[in-house]
Each structure stands twice: as structure tokens, then as C-alpha cells.
Design a protein around this motif. Structure first.
Motif, PDB file in Angstrom:
ATOM      1  N   THR A  64      -6.340   3.923  -4.447  1.00 46.52           N
ATOM      2  CA  THR A  64      -5.412   3.620  -3.423  1.00 46.52           C
ATOM      3  C   THR A  64      -6.185   4.056  -2.083  1.00 46.52           C
ATOM      4  O   THR A  64      -5.874   3.076  -0.972  1.00 46.52           O
ATOM      5  CB  THR A  64      -4.333   4.492  -3.634  1.00 46.52           C
ATOM      6  N   TRP A 103       2.484   1.769  -3.556  1.00 39.59           N
ATOM      7  CA  TRP A 103       1.298   2.059  -4.327  1.00 39.59           C
ATOM      8  C   TRP A 103       0.987   3.492  -4.142  1.00 39.59           C
ATOM      9  O   TRP A 103       1.013   4.352  -5.333  1.00 39.59           O
ATOM     10  CB  TRP A 103      -0.073   1.285  -4.053  1.00 39.59           C
ATOM     11  N   VAL A 104       0.761   3.944  -2.930  1.00 40.24           N
ATOM     12  CA  VAL A 104       0.299   5.189  -2.704  1.00 40.24           C
ATOM     13  C   VAL A 104       1.093   6.063  -3.062  1.00 40.24           C
ATOM     14  O   VAL A 104       1.062   7.415  -3.581  1.00 40.24           O
ATOM     15  CB  VAL A 104      -0.282   5.566  -1.030  1.00 40.24           C
ATOM     16  N   GLY A 155       0.810  -1.204  -0.003  1.00 38.03           N
ATOM     17  CA  GLY A 155      -0.072   0.095   0.108  1.00 38.03           C
ATOM     18  C   GLY A 155       0.974   1.223  -0.065  1.00 38.03           C
ATOM     19  O   GLY A 155       0.425   2.351  -0.776  1.00 38.03           O
TER      20      GLY A 155
END
Lengths: 202, 98
Positions: A178, A154-155, A151
Motif C-alpha cells: 500500500t 485500500w490503506v 488508495g
């Protein structure tokens, strides 16, 4: 249903195209599969929770202060991530960036606490190879931790893209997705801290 | 227009989550209820908090596709409950004594 959104007179950018709406729906389907994935790990844990092979149980290992702190970090990051999306919708790049960076820092804080917790356990000799209980515990909590790490990556990548391209229907959709993912990580943690940690120490 | 850009639902959701979290800690660590009661309360609090996330933070109602979104999540939850409750039921309560 068309009228509902029309009467509200407002539709966020990420929903404006059918493609955007369908991709977001697709992401909900993915989250639903993630719920099932985690449920199998929870089931394994509950079945094996008493199989400690004479070693330590949850009561001996879990520290309230640490998992309370982890809970607070992740819960607050879910809130700040929601605010980041709110500012994205207000078309405020500054607000989006500030809240996203706070979200990332809280996520990192959570991960650091978890890695420390894991290394303390392994040092104590309570590593995943010690008992069925610990294997199930490390698999479940580790899988969640891996999701948090992904995460963060990705963010961050979406944030870099937004800095380069600004808010467009495509980047808005990515930010929103996201966000869904990040909130979902908190949802999993709610069940983790309740049924693994709190139930373990009670 | 204004109400859609308000931070209010987020703040309300955050306060709800904090209260529910604190209640869960108090329930498990500082009450003298029987264990089965504690666990029931804990699970109810967790489910409520899940709903807070879905509604206040994840905006599950927002899209035109809301019906499909809710159905897909509901199906995931149904499978999850079947797996968890079914596993516990079979492995703990219905295993033949060795």
C-alpha cells in the motif's frame, strides 16, 4: 547479491520469504503498467490542450493556491506514509497507526480540495463536455483522483487487518505494498502539477 | 541495525521534494526565462523528484529482486516516453494542414 543484504545484517519482515519478495516485485510490474496507463492520458491531454472550442483554457481555470495546497497535501502524505512503514519495521504499532491515520487525513484533504475544484469548474460551465481540452483534463486528473480514493480505501482496509492480526510477514507485505501505491500516486501528481497546472497557468 | 530504523532518509527525501517543488513553482511563475527554458527546467525538476520518491520513499534498491524492479520500472518509463513524445510529435508537428 545475497551477501549485500546479509552483510547489512538486516532484512525487513516483508522480504523474508521468497513469496513476499516476488509479490512485491509483481507490484512493481503493476506500477510500471500504471505508468503506461497514465502516459496515454497525459499524451491525450497534451495533444488536445489547445482545443478549447472557444471556451476557457488552463490559464483561466487553474488557481495556483488550490493546486499548490493539493501538492503540499499529497507530498506530505507520501512522507508520512514512508514514516508509517518505518514504524512498522520498528515493530511499533502505535507509530504505524498514528502516521497511517495522518496519511489518510492528508489524502482526504487532497480529495476534498479536488472535488471542490471540479465542482467549481462544472458550475462555471467548464465541465468535461465543454471542450476536448476539458474532457482530457477531467479524464486525466479524475483518473488520478479515483486512484487516490481507491488508495484511501485500500490503506484503511489493510490498517483494520493489521489492528486485528498484528504485524506478520503477510500484513507487513501488504503495508509495504500500500505504501508503494501511495508513493506512486504522489509520483503521478508530480507530473500532473508540473505539466498540467504549472504549465497551464504560466 | 540502527541505521535501518532511522527516519533520516525519509526526512532528507521530504526536504528534497519540498525544495524541488518550490523550485518548480518559482521556475514557472516568477522567472523571466524563455518558455522553452522554463519547460526544460520544469521537466528536469519533475524527473529529479520522481527519483527522490523511488529511492528515498519507495526503496527500489532494497529487495533482492532490485534488478528486476528497476528493469520493469525502466521499461514502463520507456513506453511512457514513447507514447507521450510520439503522440505530441505526430499530432502537433506532423499533422497535415487542413
Amino acid at each position: 547479491m545475497e551477501t549485500t543484504t546479509a552483510t547489512k545484517g538486516y532484512q525487513p519482515m516483508e522480504y523474508k520469504s521468497e513469496e513476499g519478495r516476488l509479490k512485491i516485485f509483481g507490484f512493481w510490474v503493476f506500477l510500471s503498467a500504471e505508468i503506461v496507463l497514465f502516459s496515454t492520458l497525459f499524451a491525450t491531454y497534451f495533444v488536445l490542450v489547445h482545443q478549447t472550442a472557444g471556451g476557457p483554457a488552463g490559464k483561466d481555470l487553474f488557481e495556483v493556491n488550490i493546486f499548490a495546497m493539493e501538492t503540499f497535501f499529497l507530498l506530505t502524505s507520501s512522507f508520512t506514509c514512508g514514516l508509517a512503514i518505518l514504524y512498522m519495521r520498528k515493530n511499533s504499532m502505535k507509530g504505524y497507526l498514528i502516521w497511517t491515520i495522518i496519511t489518510l487525513l492528508l489524502g482526504l484533504g487532497f480529495l476534498i480540495l479536488e472535488i471542490k475544484e471540479f465542482s467549481t469548474l462544472v458550475e462555471m460551465g467548464a465541465g468535461p463536455t465543454h471542450s476536448a481540452f476539458l474532457s482530457a483534463f477531467f479524464t486525466l486528473v479524475g483518473t488520478h483522483g479515483l486512484h487516490v480514493s481507491l488508495g484511501i480505501v485500500w490503506v484503511t482496509s489493510v490498517m483494520i487487518q493489521v489492528i486485528k492480526r498484528g504485524f506478520t510477514p503477510v500484513t507487513a507485505r501488504k503495508i509495504f505494498m500500500t505504501g508503494l501505491y501511495w508513493h506512486f500516486l504522489d509520483v503521478v501528481w508530480i507530473f500532473l502539477f508540473s505539466t498540467i497546472y504549472l504549465l497551464g497557468v504560466a | 541495525m540502527e541505521q535501518h530504523h532511522s527516519a533520516k532518509p525519509h526526512i532528507v527525501g521530504y526536504i528534497f521534494s519540498l525544495i524541488l517543488t518550490v523550485l518548480a513553482f518559482v521556475d514557472m511563475l516568477y522567472t523571466r526565462l524563455p518558455m522553452s527554458m522554463k519547460i526544460t527546467v520544469l521537466l528536469i525538476l519533475a524527473v529529479l523528484q520522481f527519483l527522490v520518491q523511488l529511492i528515498y520513499f519507495m526503496h527500489i534498491w532494497e529487495s533482492k529482486e532490485r534488478a528486476y524492479q528497476v528493469i520493469s520500472i525502466a521499461y514502463g518509463i520507456f513506453v511512457a516516453i514513447s507514447i507521450v513524445a510520439g503522440s505530441i510529435w505526430i499530432m502537433i508537428y506532423n499533422t497535415m494542414p487542413m
